[in-house]
Scaffold this active site. Sequence first.
Site, PDB file in Angstrom:
ATOM      1  N   GLU A   1       0.826  -1.209   0.000  1.00 64.21           N
ATOM      2  CA  GLU A   1       0.000   0.000   0.000  1.00 64.21           C
ATOM      3  C   GLU A   1       0.868   1.270   0.000  1.00 64.21           C
ATOM      4  O   GLU A   1       0.755   2.112  -0.876  1.00 64.21           O
ATOM      5  CB  GLU A   1      -0.894  -0.026   1.242  1.00 64.21           C
ATOM      6  CG  GLU A   1      -1.739   1.207   1.447  1.00 64.21           C
ATOM      7  CD  GLU A   1      -2.482   1.178   2.769  1.00 64.21           C
ATOM      8  OE1 GLU A   1      -3.464   1.916   2.885  1.00 64.21           O
ATOM      9  OE2 GLU A   1      -2.078   0.425   3.678  1.00 64.21           O
ATOM     10  N   HIS A   2       1.691   1.413   1.018  1.00 64.87           N
ATOM     11  CA  HIS A   2       2.575   2.580   1.142  1.00 64.87           C
ATOM     12  C   HIS A   2       4.020   2.142   0.927  1.00 64.87           C
ATOM     13  O   HIS A   2       4.482   1.200   1.570  1.00 64.87           O
ATOM     14  CB  HIS A   2       2.493   3.201   2.541  1.00 64.87           C
ATOM     15  CG  HIS A   2       1.120   3.569   2.989  1.00 64.87           C
ATOM     16  ND1 HIS A   2       0.425   2.851   3.945  1.00 64.87           N
ATOM     17  CD2 HIS A   2       0.309   4.596   2.619  1.00 64.87           C
ATOM     18  CE1 HIS A   2      -0.754   3.426   4.145  1.00 64.87           C
ATOM     19  NE2 HIS A   2      -0.848   4.475   3.355  1.00 64.87           N
TER      20      HIS A   2
END
Length: 433
Positions: free
Chosen positions: A318-319
């Site tokens: 995600e990040h």
Amino acid sequence: MATILKQAIPKAEVTASLDQVRETVTGVIADIRERGDDAVRAYSEKFDKWSPDSFRLSAEEIEKIVTSVPQQVIDDIRFVQDQVRTFARHQLDSLREFEVETLPGVKLGQKHIPVQAAGAYIPGGRYPLTASAHMTIVTAKVAGVPRVVACTPPIRGEIPAATVAAAHLAGADEIWLLGGVQAVAAMAVGTDTMQPVNLIAGPGNAYVAEAKRQLFGEIGIDLFAGPTEILVLADDTADPFVCAVDLLSQAEHGPDSPAVLITTSREVAEKTIAEVERLLPGMPTRDFAEPAWRDHGQVHVVDTVDEMYALADEFAFEHVEVLTSEPRLALERMTQYGALFLGEGTCVSFGDKVIGTNHVLPTRGAARYTGGLWVGKYLKTVTYQEVTDTGSQELLGRLCGRASRVELFEGHARSGDVRAAKAAGDELPWNTA
């Protein structure tokens, strides 16, 4: 070859815990389909100890709640929402409607139509995520969604005033103090008091994510989401203290939030592990961050920058925070991520809270096939066609007849035949009348 200095628990253990979540969510959704508002109230009482006369806040209640929020909080909410709105407007400007004439009198076009009703789920519980109101509601309104329903749970029996203020300032048309599966199911299937929506967006815990997954198809959703993930990429120039702080910044989301470091420097890896262990005991959110790091934290040491980026793409997290001497190289080398945070000056928390890009992002490997929530998610890109030239009607009619009969679609062929007959007088041998 990568050297693993810290490993996560086996995937089988994670999968086993999800089975119980699926079973619970299936039962709650089925009950709400059958009993509607009565079931919604029962689950709100059970899970949130919350059963007001109306779950929907009136305009007067909203005004009273907003005025109770400190002015500095209101100012900060407005500032952040301006950042989100500006970025979403730039995204909208990048989408182009067009109409083109491909043949004489043949016009093809596309246009973007906003969904007519969207649900915004804003998590509460331990963490009142006011930022999720900005991400879901502001973006929907920039897209032109006429009805946005915001749902957020009470926190230990109290109204989350800052979250209500954020939802109101973002432009929510309805604000409901309702959380969990019961909120998602009510928005999706509708009840006597809540009209259903067409699409639901927003993060949530494992039960909220599973409810969205099970209801997808009946309604649209932003994306399949799981626990928050962070992947830090570091070379020998990275500060291990910064690496550790940023890994823990996302681990505190929940005990199942993966925090992973990939680095070309064994020294950075070992010092980062030491810094994490030093910082953890003093964290107010240690009860979440510690098990997240213990069970889902990973540290990999690779030989080259190329290996680092290749392994990062396998994670498809995600990040992805890039703490290297050339952070923008990640834009060229990586293809599978939710969002990139380039350089030491750009932490993941900026994206979560204040910078303006959307923080609703793909997890559990979904970055292999989708990006995060954006203004286009609230738009239906539709097409239209028009044929007004008789020569083109003749050409396309005959072509349609031939192409359809190759596929044994006689009905399609006849529809094309009729256009050729109207335009050029072609015979219709199948029309015996």
